[in-house]
Write a protein that holds these residues in place. Structure first.
Motif, PDB file in Angstrom:
ATOM      1  N   LEU A  29       0.854  -1.191   0.000  1.00  0.00           N
ATOM      2  CA  LEU A  29       0.000   0.000   0.000  1.00  0.00           C
ATOM      3  C   LEU A  29       0.886   1.237   0.000  1.00  0.00           C
ATOM      4  N   THR A  30       0.754   2.021  -1.051  1.00  0.00           N
ATOM      5  CA  THR A  30       1.489   3.276  -1.174  1.00  0.00           C
ATOM      6  C   THR A  30       0.499   4.345  -1.604  1.00  0.00           C
ATOM      7  N   GLU A  31       0.951   5.595  -1.619  1.00  0.00           N
ATOM      8  CA  GLU A  31       0.056   6.662  -2.070  1.00  0.00           C
ATOM      9  C   GLU A  31      -0.355   6.433  -3.522  1.00  0.00           C
ATOM     10  N   GLU A  32       0.559   5.860  -4.322  1.00  0.00           N
ATOM     11  CA  GLU A  32       0.265   5.617  -5.726  1.00  0.00           C
ATOM     12  C   GLU A  32      -0.710   4.451  -5.901  1.00  0.00           C
TER      13      GLU A  32
ATOM     14  N   GLU B  18       5.506   1.032   8.625  1.00  0.00           N
ATOM     15  CA  GLU B  18       5.555   1.810   7.399  1.00  0.00           C
ATOM     16  C   GLU B  18       4.159   2.248   6.953  1.00  0.00           C
ATOM     17  N   LEU B  19       3.174   1.370   7.150  1.00  0.00           N
ATOM     18  CA  LEU B  19       1.792   1.726   6.826  1.00  0.00           C
ATOM     19  C   LEU B  19       1.297   2.846   7.729  1.00  0.00           C
ATOM     20  N   ASN B  20       1.677   2.778   8.986  1.00  0.00           N
ATOM     21  CA  ASN B  20       1.230   3.800   9.927  1.00  0.00           C
ATOM     22  C   ASN B  20       1.843   5.162   9.592  1.00  0.00           C
ATOM     23  N   LEU B  21       3.112   5.168   9.239  1.00  0.00           N
ATOM     24  CA  LEU B  21       3.761   6.420   8.839  1.00  0.00           C
ATOM     25  C   LEU B  21       3.070   7.013   7.609  1.00  0.00           C
ATOM     26  N   LEU B  22       2.744   6.144   6.653  1.00  0.00           N
ATOM     27  CA  LEU B  22       2.061   6.591   5.441  1.00  0.00           C
ATOM     28  C   LEU B  22       0.690   7.191   5.777  1.00  0.00           C
ATOM     29  N   ALA B  23      -0.051   6.509   6.619  1.00  0.00           N
ATOM     30  CA  ALA B  23      -1.397   6.965   6.953  1.00  0.00           C
ATOM     31  C   ALA B  23      -1.372   8.335   7.628  1.00  0.00           C
ATOM     32  N   TRP B  24      -0.481   8.513   8.592  1.00  0.00           N
ATOM     33  CA  TRP B  24      -0.428   9.803   9.285  1.00  0.00           C
ATOM     34  C   TRP B  24       0.015  10.921   8.347  1.00  0.00           C
TER      35      TRP B  24
END
Length: 327
Positions: A28-31, A222-228
């Motif tokens: 799961l990434t922004e892209e 890493e998912l949590n960092l992305l979400a925040w």
């Protein structure tokens, strides 16, 4: 940075993790987010499918959103035959998980229907706007608006306005904690309790647990960092200056809140922030019931429903709800 060995996962949960690892999902990434969201509302059974053959009725509604914002979709679950003229029932207002960036209320229809059926309550399952298209405060304002709507329409729904609990898992648990803060600060409707299931509370990702589950488990660092980052933007994502209604751990004052039930696994990254939140409520003289399940990973009850750990967790939630709602 000190290396912290992770708490091992419980043996009975390992088959669920192995099954997930055998069928890995794309990162799961922004892209990749738009692709990940595709069909989210069809991944789980619909409300109508879930209540078929059960003593529960489902109703889809559209209600006003926050001032100047879009309307909100909700699903209302009631015991069969319950009407406005019936004896008012307690209500549970549920917010789904997904890191505030993915998810759909149908993902947690099953959780809500089970509680409606077993406890004889009304359930309101809420759809809210997701980041990054709708960053803070869109999601939390949507969820607060749904809670206020439920209280203000209690007579129509056959609900006792003094016995409303907000609840959710993961991001939904964070939203429920934030709604409890908002209800206190804004002198909103009465709130009987907040049921926080492995809640996402701390945006700083600075606890021991947040480093222990870097690359392992279900919801990882890493998912949590992305979400925040998506919710708060790069500047505030890891900052202690983030708003408390976005990250309830940032709240300076946890006094005067509705009684809290806080549950978390010992083998997940939210463990320490959730334990800390309970401890800070106790420090004010407030009410919090804390359960830390040994060897449990994030979302274990949904991924491994037929385990003793899940049965114990569900029984504890039911017990707390019965006590706080006077059932």
């Amino acid at each position: 940075m000190t290396a912290y060995p992770p708490v091992p996962f419980a043996d009975e949960l390992l088959p669920a993790l192995e099954a997930m690892n055998a069928a890995p999902q794309p990162p799961l990434t922004e892209e990749s987010l738009p692709h990940t969201r595709e069909g989210a509302d069809r991944m789980f059974p619909s409300a109508a499918e879930l209540v078929a053959g059960r003593a529960v009725e489902a109703e889809e509604r559209v209600i006003p959103g926050p001032a100047g914002s879009p309307e909100l979709e909700i699903t209302i679950f009631r015991p069969t035959g319950h009407a406005a003229a019936s004896t008012p029932l307690p209500a549970l207002v549920n917010y789904h998980g997904g890191g505030m960036i993915v998810g759909h209320r149908s993902w947690e229809h099953g959780r809500v229907v089970d509680l409606v059926e077993s406890l004889g309550v009304v359930g309101v399952n809420v759809e809210y706007r997701l980041a990054p298209e709708h960053p803070y405060p869109a999601g939390v304002e949507d969820n607060y608006a749904a809670f206020v709507w439920t209280a203000e329409h209690a007579a129509e729904l056959g609900v006792d306005p003094e016995r409303i609990v907000v609840m959710g898992g993961s991001a939904g648990g964070g939203f429920a904690a934030a709604v409890a803060l908002m209800a206190r600060d804004r002198k909103g409707p009465a709130l009987a309790g907040q049921l926080l299931i492995c809640p996402m509370l701390d945006n700083t990702n600075s606890t021991v647990g947040s480093y222990q589950y870097d690359g392992i488990g279900t919801w990882q660092r890493e998912l949590n960092l992305l979400a925040w980052r998506m919710v708060l933007g790069a500047e505030l994502a890891g900052s202690t200056a983030a708003p408390a209604y976005a990250a309830p751990s940032r709240a300076a004052d946890l006094s005067g809140l509705a009684p809290a039930f806080i549950e978390v696994g010992a083998a997940e990254m939210f463990r320490d922030e959730d334990v800390d939140y309970a401890s800070r409520i106790w420090a004010t003289g407030g009410q919090a019931e804390l359960h830390v399940w040994g060897g449990a990973f994030h979302g274990f009850d949904m991924y491994a429903p037929d385990t003793e750990l899940t049965r114990a967790a569900l029984a504890s939630r039911d017990s707390w709800l019965r006590r706080v709602l006077g059932l």
